[in-house]
Design a protein around this motif. Structure first.
Motif, short mmCIF file in Angstrom:
data_model
loop_
_atom_site.label_atom_id
_atom_site.label_comp_id
_atom_site.label_asym_id
_atom_site.label_seq_id
_atom_site.Cartn_x
_atom_site.Cartn_y
_atom_site.Cartn_z
N VAL A 178 0.85 -1.20 0.00
CA VAL A 178 0.00 0.00 0.00
C VAL A 178 0.88 1.25 0.00
O VAL A 178 0.61 2.21 -0.73
CB VAL A 178 -0.95 0.01 1.21
N LYS A 179 1.94 1.24 0.80
CA LYS A 179 2.87 2.37 0.85
C LYS A 179 3.52 2.57 -0.51
O LYS A 179 3.69 3.73 -0.97
CB LYS A 179 3.94 2.12 1.90
N ASP A 180 3.87 1.50 -1.18
CA ASP A 180 4.48 1.58 -2.51
C ASP A 180 3.52 2.24 -3.50
O ASP A 180 3.93 3.05 -4.34
CB ASP A 180 4.85 0.17 -2.98
N ILE A 181 2.25 1.90 -3.39
CA ILE A 181 1.24 2.51 -4.27
C ILE A 181 1.12 4.01 -3.99
O ILE A 181 1.06 4.83 -4.91
CB ILE A 181 -0.12 1.81 -4.07
N LEU A 182 1.11 4.37 -2.71
CA LEU A 182 1.01 5.79 -2.34
C LEU A 182 2.24 6.57 -2.82
O LEU A 182 2.15 7.78 -3.06
CB LEU A 182 0.85 5.92 -0.83
N ASP A 183 3.35 5.87 -2.96
CA ASP A 183 4.57 6.51 -3.46
C ASP A 183 4.58 6.64 -4.98
O ASP A 183 5.57 7.08 -5.57
CB ASP A 183 5.81 5.74 -3.00
N GLY A 184 3.48 6.21 -5.61
CA GLY A 184 3.35 6.38 -7.05
C GLY A 184 3.77 5.20 -7.89
O GLY A 184 3.89 5.31 -9.12
N ASN A 185 3.97 4.05 -7.27
CA ASN A 185 4.42 2.87 -8.00
C ASN A 185 3.28 1.91 -8.27
O ASN A 185 2.21 2.01 -7.69
CB ASN A 185 5.53 2.17 -7.20
N LYS A 186 3.53 0.94 -9.14
CA LYS A 186 2.58 -0.13 -9.44
C LYS A 186 3.25 -1.45 -9.06
O LYS A 186 3.88 -2.11 -9.88
CB LYS A 186 2.22 -0.12 -10.94
N PRO A 187 3.15 -1.84 -7.80
CA PRO A 187 3.83 -3.05 -7.32
C PRO A 187 3.20 -4.33 -7.84
O PRO A 187 2.20 -4.31 -8.57
CB PRO A 187 3.72 -2.94 -5.80
N GLU A 188 3.78 -5.43 -7.43
CA GLU A 188 3.31 -6.77 -7.77
C GLU A 188 1.79 -6.88 -7.68
O GLU A 188 1.19 -6.49 -6.68
CB GLU A 188 3.95 -7.76 -6.79
N THR A 288 -3.51 -1.58 12.23
CA THR A 288 -2.43 -2.11 13.08
C THR A 288 -1.21 -2.48 12.24
O THR A 288 -0.07 -2.18 12.62
CB THR A 288 -2.92 -3.35 13.85
N ALA A 289 -1.43 -3.12 11.09
CA ALA A 289 -0.32 -3.51 10.22
C ALA A 289 0.42 -2.28 9.71
O ALA A 289 1.65 -2.28 9.60
CB ALA A 289 -0.84 -4.34 9.05
N TRP A 290 -0.33 -1.24 9.41
CA TRP A 290 0.26 0.00 8.89
C TRP A 290 1.19 0.64 9.93
O TRP A 290 2.33 0.99 9.63
CB TRP A 290 -0.84 0.95 8.48
N THR A 291 0.70 0.78 11.14
CA THR A 291 1.50 1.44 12.18
C THR A 291 2.66 0.55 12.63
O THR A 291 3.74 1.05 12.94
CB THR A 291 0.62 1.83 13.38
N MET A 292 2.46 -0.76 12.67
CA MET A 292 3.55 -1.66 13.04
C MET A 292 4.68 -1.65 12.01
O MET A 292 5.83 -1.93 12.33
CB MET A 292 3.04 -3.09 13.24
N ALA A 293 4.33 -1.32 10.76
CA ALA A 293 5.34 -1.22 9.70
C ALA A 293 6.12 0.09 9.80
O ALA A 293 7.08 0.29 9.06
CB ALA A 293 4.67 -1.34 8.34
N GLY A 294 5.68 0.97 10.71
CA GLY A 294 6.40 2.22 10.91
C GLY A 294 5.89 3.38 10.09
O GLY A 294 6.53 4.44 10.02
N TYR A 295 4.72 3.23 9.48
CA TYR A 295 4.16 4.28 8.65
C TYR A 295 3.21 5.15 9.45
O TYR A 295 2.56 4.70 10.40
CB TYR A 295 3.41 3.68 7.45
N ASP A 296 3.11 6.41 9.04
CA ASP A 296 2.27 7.38 9.74
C ASP A 296 0.84 7.36 9.22
O ASP A 296 0.59 7.16 8.02
CB ASP A 296 2.84 8.79 9.59
N LEU A 297 -0.09 7.60 10.12
CA LEU A 297 -1.48 7.82 9.76
C LEU A 297 -1.68 9.31 9.51
O LEU A 297 -0.90 10.14 9.97
CB LEU A 297 -2.41 7.35 10.88
N GLU A 298 -2.74 9.65 8.80
CA GLU A 298 -3.08 11.06 8.64
C GLU A 298 -4.46 11.31 9.25
O GLU A 298 -5.26 10.38 9.42
CB GLU A 298 -3.07 11.46 7.16
N THR A 299 -4.72 12.55 9.59
CA THR A 299 -6.01 12.91 10.18
C THR A 299 -6.82 13.84 9.29
O THR A 299 -7.96 14.16 9.61
CB THR A 299 -5.80 13.57 11.56
N GLU A 300 -6.24 14.25 8.18
CA GLU A 300 -6.96 15.10 7.24
C GLU A 300 -8.12 14.32 6.62
O GLU A 300 -7.98 13.15 6.26
CB GLU A 300 -6.01 15.58 6.14
N SER A 301 -9.26 14.97 6.49
CA SER A 301 -10.44 14.32 5.92
C SER A 301 -10.41 14.39 4.40
O SER A 301 -10.32 15.47 3.82
CB SER A 301 -11.72 15.00 6.44
#
Length: 461
Positions: A178-188, A288-301
């Protein structure tokens, strides 16, 4: 003579200093080695040939210590091929990072279930050169002694060796993808995806869960929009069509559903499959998986952009859902159909309703107990790992087999109102089961109509 004495004295002092310094230095080195040995364990590394031999020997157990997404089939940490070594069990290093007051009991149960016992020779493998050692250190503290390390890259790089994966492993997605997608990539498995949308599903308004933090770019879906109150049953086709258009969904989309409570995410994901979105996935482990991977959440709607047309008549995939009429027909043919009740044991035998807002107790005659969780209607202990990822399918399918649930038959999964069963339905799909459906209305939908038969107590064998 005086000169000679001074020279000799100087030599003696130099020798004494050298010996003394050497003695101190050697002592320091010895202390340093002792410290290293006390903090950094050294384990024997084995090669591929040894792993192959071990797979044929019951005194050995092969353990995949990577993220469960890798065990499922994803190519993570740079491995050449995704999947796991055939015959391996899982015990992820990620589980050791979870904060849970029952952590040790849960992990002990996992070790026992997977046959990772102290009398076995245990080979722990990873791809990043750290997961296996973390698990080895944990096991050593628990009294395990015969521990070995293996680099699974050796196996993955040898095309002659089989690696196995769940047929539809890509249906539940790792946080890193998911992080890879948000970074603009098209992963596996996303190479051909056209419109990738990330949504957060939870019950209630944004302030209930979404506002506390969500995956970046995701917009909120209130589960009430697909199962309107006060009945909280699956909405009719007209309501679902409006839901799709208002949230900007089309049949061509790729949608990743996330959530703090995964059952809500799986519930919405199943509805999206039912209406006809062609590619629907869920973040394995949720927020939980997102935060355990060390990625930040956002609060903007973030807000969805509505579309004029979904692109097809809803529902495109009606077979995802078994209606109450279809269920009644299928119950008459147990040789071809199995109705799987995914609730707690107390709900199944009628000791509890499972819900604070609904008090009728019991089960549908003909249903087979398929487990869910231990404590309440929000627990799925038998289907999730401690880090909330999907549990090893061989374990829950093994229980189904004990209960006489034949996966070759048509399986309809149910719970109280469709949330737990939607997650289990998806896991069955991940494994590759084909003839499956969700009885969406569940116990509440069935028992609301008092003309429908119900029963309580332990089933007769």
């Amino acid at each position: 003579m005086k000169k000679t004495f001074i020279v000799i004295l100087s030599l003696i002092m130099a020798i004494f200093t050298f010996v003394g310094c050497s003695s101190v230095n050697n002592k320091d080195v010895a202390n340093k080695e002792e410290i290293i040995n006390n903090t950094e364990e050294v384990y024997t590394k084995v090669d591929t040939e040894k792993v192959q031999e071990a797979l044929k020997d019951n005194s050995w157990v092969i353990v995949d210590t990577r993220l469960n997404d890798a065990f499922n089939g994803w190519k993570l940490d740079g491995v050449k091929r995704g999947g796991r070594i055939p015959g391996a069990v899982d015990f992820s290093a990620n589980w050791l990072k979870v904060e849970n007051e029952d952590k040790e009991a849960i992990l002990d149960e996992a070790l026992e279930t997977k046959g990772i016992t102290k009398d076995k020779n245990v080979v722990l493998y990873d791809a990043n050169k750290k997961d296996a050692e973390e698990v080895a250190n944990y096991l050593k503290e628990k009294g395990y002694s015969n521990l070995y390390i293996y680099d699974v890259n050796e196996w993955a790089n040898d095309e002659s060796l089989e690696m196995v994966k769940y047929e539809n492993y890509q249906s539940i997605v790792p946080a890193s993808i998911v992080k890879d997608i948000l970074d603009g990539n098209k992963p596996e498995s996303f190479e051909n995806a056209k419109n990738i949308k990330i949504v957060e599903a939870s019950w209630g308004e944004e302030k209930t869960s979404y506002a506390n933090g969500h995956i970046p770019t995701s917009f909120h879906i209130d589960t009430d929009s697909v199962e309107p109150p006060p009945a909280w049953m699956l909405a009719d086709d007209a309501t679902l069509t409006k839901f799709a258009i208002d949230n900007g969904f089309t049949k061509e989309d790729t949608v990743i559903v996330t959530g703090e409570e995964q059952m809500a995410a799986y519930r919405v994901a199943t509805v999206l499959k039912y209406i006809g979105v062609q590619d629907v996935r869920v973040l394995n482990g949720g927020t939980t998986a997102w935060t355990m991977a060390g990625y930040d959440l956002e609060t903007e709607s973030n807000k969805p952009v509505a579309v004029e047309d979904f692109g097809a008549v809803i529902p495109v995939n009606p077979n995802v859902i078994d209606t109450i009429e279809e269920l009644k027909v299928n119950l008459q043919s147990p040789d071809k159909n199995t109705f799987v009740d995914n609730r707690t044991w107390k709900e199944f035998i009628g000791e509890e309703s499972g819900y604070t807002y609904y008090d009728k107790k019991g089960r549908i005659p003909g249903a087979v107990f398929g487990r869910a969780g231990i404590t309440d209607s929000l627990s799925l202990d038998y289907y999730r790992n401690i880090d909330q990822t999907m549990r090893n399918a061989s374990e829950f399918i093994g229980f189904w087999e004990e209960q006489g649930i034949d996966t070759n038959k048509h399986l309809a999964f149910m719970c109280g109102s469709g949330w737990r069963a939607a997650e289990i339905y998806t896991y069955a799909e991940v494994v590759g089961l084909k003839d499956i459906a969700l009885y969406s209305d569940g116990w509440i939908g069935w028992s609301t109509d008092e003309s429908n038969p119900t029963e309580t107590g332990e089933p007769t064998k």
